[in-house]
Write an enzyme that holds these catalytic residues in place. Structure first.
Site, PDB file in Angstrom:
ATOM      1  N   LYS A  13     -36.303  33.388  21.554  1.00 18.69           N
ATOM      2  CA  LYS A  13     -35.876  34.774  21.830  1.00 18.69           C
ATOM      3  C   LYS A  13     -35.058  35.348  20.672  1.00 18.69           C
ATOM      4  CE  LYS A  13     -33.608  33.479  25.569  1.00 18.69           C
ATOM      5  NZ  LYS A  13     -33.872  32.029  25.508  1.00 18.69           N
ATOM      6  N   ARG A  88     -30.567  37.333  33.520  1.00 18.79           N
ATOM      7  CA  ARG A  88     -30.860  35.932  33.815  1.00 18.79           C
ATOM      8  C   ARG A  88     -30.799  35.611  35.301  1.00 18.79           C
ATOM      9  NH1 ARG A  88     -29.125  33.715  28.338  1.00 18.79           N
ATOM     10  NH2 ARG A  88     -29.422  31.488  28.407  1.00 18.79           N
ATOM     11  N   ARG A 127     -31.654  23.000  16.128  1.00 17.33           N
ATOM     12  CA  ARG A 127     -31.244  24.370  15.774  1.00 17.33           C
ATOM     13  C   ARG A 127     -29.920  24.398  15.018  1.00 17.33           C
ATOM     14  NH1 ARG A 127     -31.209  28.840  20.379  1.00 17.33           N
ATOM     15  NH2 ARG A 127     -30.022  27.314  21.574  1.00 17.33           N
ATOM     16  N   ARG A 161     -24.394  24.768  17.628  1.00 10.58           N
ATOM     17  CA  ARG A 161     -23.728  25.124  18.878  1.00 10.58           C
ATOM     18  C   ARG A 161     -23.310  23.876  19.648  1.00 10.58           C
ATOM     19  NH1 ARG A 161     -27.737  29.443  21.624  1.00 10.58           N
ATOM     20  NH2 ARG A 161     -26.850  28.434  23.445  1.00 10.58           N
ATOM     21  N   ARG A 172     -29.047  23.631  31.228  1.00 11.08           N
ATOM     22  CA  ARG A 172     -29.495  24.992  30.941  1.00 11.08           C
ATOM     23  C   ARG A 172     -30.923  25.221  31.421  1.00 11.08           C
ATOM     24  NH1 ARG A 172     -28.029  24.576  24.870  1.00 11.08           N
ATOM     25  NH2 ARG A 172     -29.160  26.527  24.605  1.00 11.08           N
TER      26      ARG A 172
END
Ligand code: ADP
Ligand code: ADP
Ligand code: ZN
Length: 216
Positions: A13, A88, A127, A161, A172
């Site tokens: 996203k 969400r 990431r 992160r 998540r």
């Protein structure tokens, strides 16, 4: 034109929102980025959301709705936006309806990024981002052209992160399945959802999204 990019953690996203910002002059509204900024600045809000975010659960609907309203009110009425990571939950869908209606705005598309679960864990654990400009990278799929130097701003500081670890990722994913996936039928009924294959290369996914937007 206002659009939503919907998909599980790691679906791409943020990557696609960044490409749309560059190509279409749209503005990305990422509740995750806004919440992380509050955490980093150690504001009262940041302190309130820290533990929940680090666990991988969702913060309250009220907190994110307030962030969205503040952000939209900073933008011109004709500035198109890309909602990334919002809404969400079902309650957030209905809040967003009210928020947009009150500002004479309208949702044009909900783009669902469909990605295999196994690929998500790999994407998330690899990431990292530029510590200066926020450009997104990946250990395997998108290394900076010159090792250790950001392609965009030349910074040599990168960060990961704290919630991008395998255990939090599972939480998540669970939140996504339980609370976010159920909002798709609401938008499907309105006829504004297009499913895009998120498993291709970043460029292939981008082209598929461009094709959806070109239909308007
Ligand atoms: P990802 O990139 O993995 O999809 P985000 O950066 O969007 O994750 O979100 C990181 C965290 O911020 C979430 O796990 C959640 O705690 C919080 N968060 C972000 N957006 C929302 C939202 N719309 N509603 C509730 N919590 C949110
Ligand atoms: P999200 O915002 O949905 O959580 P990101 O855009 O941050 O997802 O992407 C997660 C990670 O996967 C990033 O490191 C990004 O560079 C990488 N990535 C994004 N799209 C693709 C793709 N199509 N193929 C391979 N890796 C990708
Ligand atoms: Zn940079």
């Amino acid at each position: 034109m206002d659009i939503i990019l919907l998909g599980p953690p790691g679906a791409g996203k943020g990557t696609q929102a960044g490409l749309l910002e560059g190509g279409h002059g749209m503005v990305q509204i990422s509740t995750g980025d806004m919440l992380r900024a509050a955490k980093t600045a150690n504001t009262e809000l940041g302190q309130r959301v820290k533990a929940v975010m680090d666990s991988g659960e969702l913060v309250s609907d009220e907190i994110v709705s307030n962030l969205i309203m503040e952000k939209l009110d900073d933008l011109g009425p004709d500035q198109g936006v890309i909602f990334d990571g919002y809404p969400r939950t079902e309650a957030q869908v209905y809040s967003l309806d009210e928020i947009l209606t009150a500002r004479n705005r309208k949702l044009h598309h909900v783009i669902e990024l469909a990605v295999d679960v196994e690929a998500l864990v790999e994407r998330i654990t690899g990431r990292f981002t530029c510590g200066n400009c926020g450009e997104g990278y990946h250990d395997t799929f998108k290394q900076p052209t010159k090792e250790g130097v950001c392609d965009v701003c030349g910074s040599t500081e990168f960060k990961r992160r704290p919630d991008d670890n395998e255990e939090t990722v599972r939480t998540r994913m669970g939140e996504y399945r339980a609370k976010t996936q159920p909002i798709l039928p609401i938008y499907e009924e309105r006829g504004i959802v297009t499913k895009v294959d998120g498993m291709g290369s970043m460029d292939a996914v981008s082209n598929a999204i461009e094709a959806v937007l070109a239909l308007d």
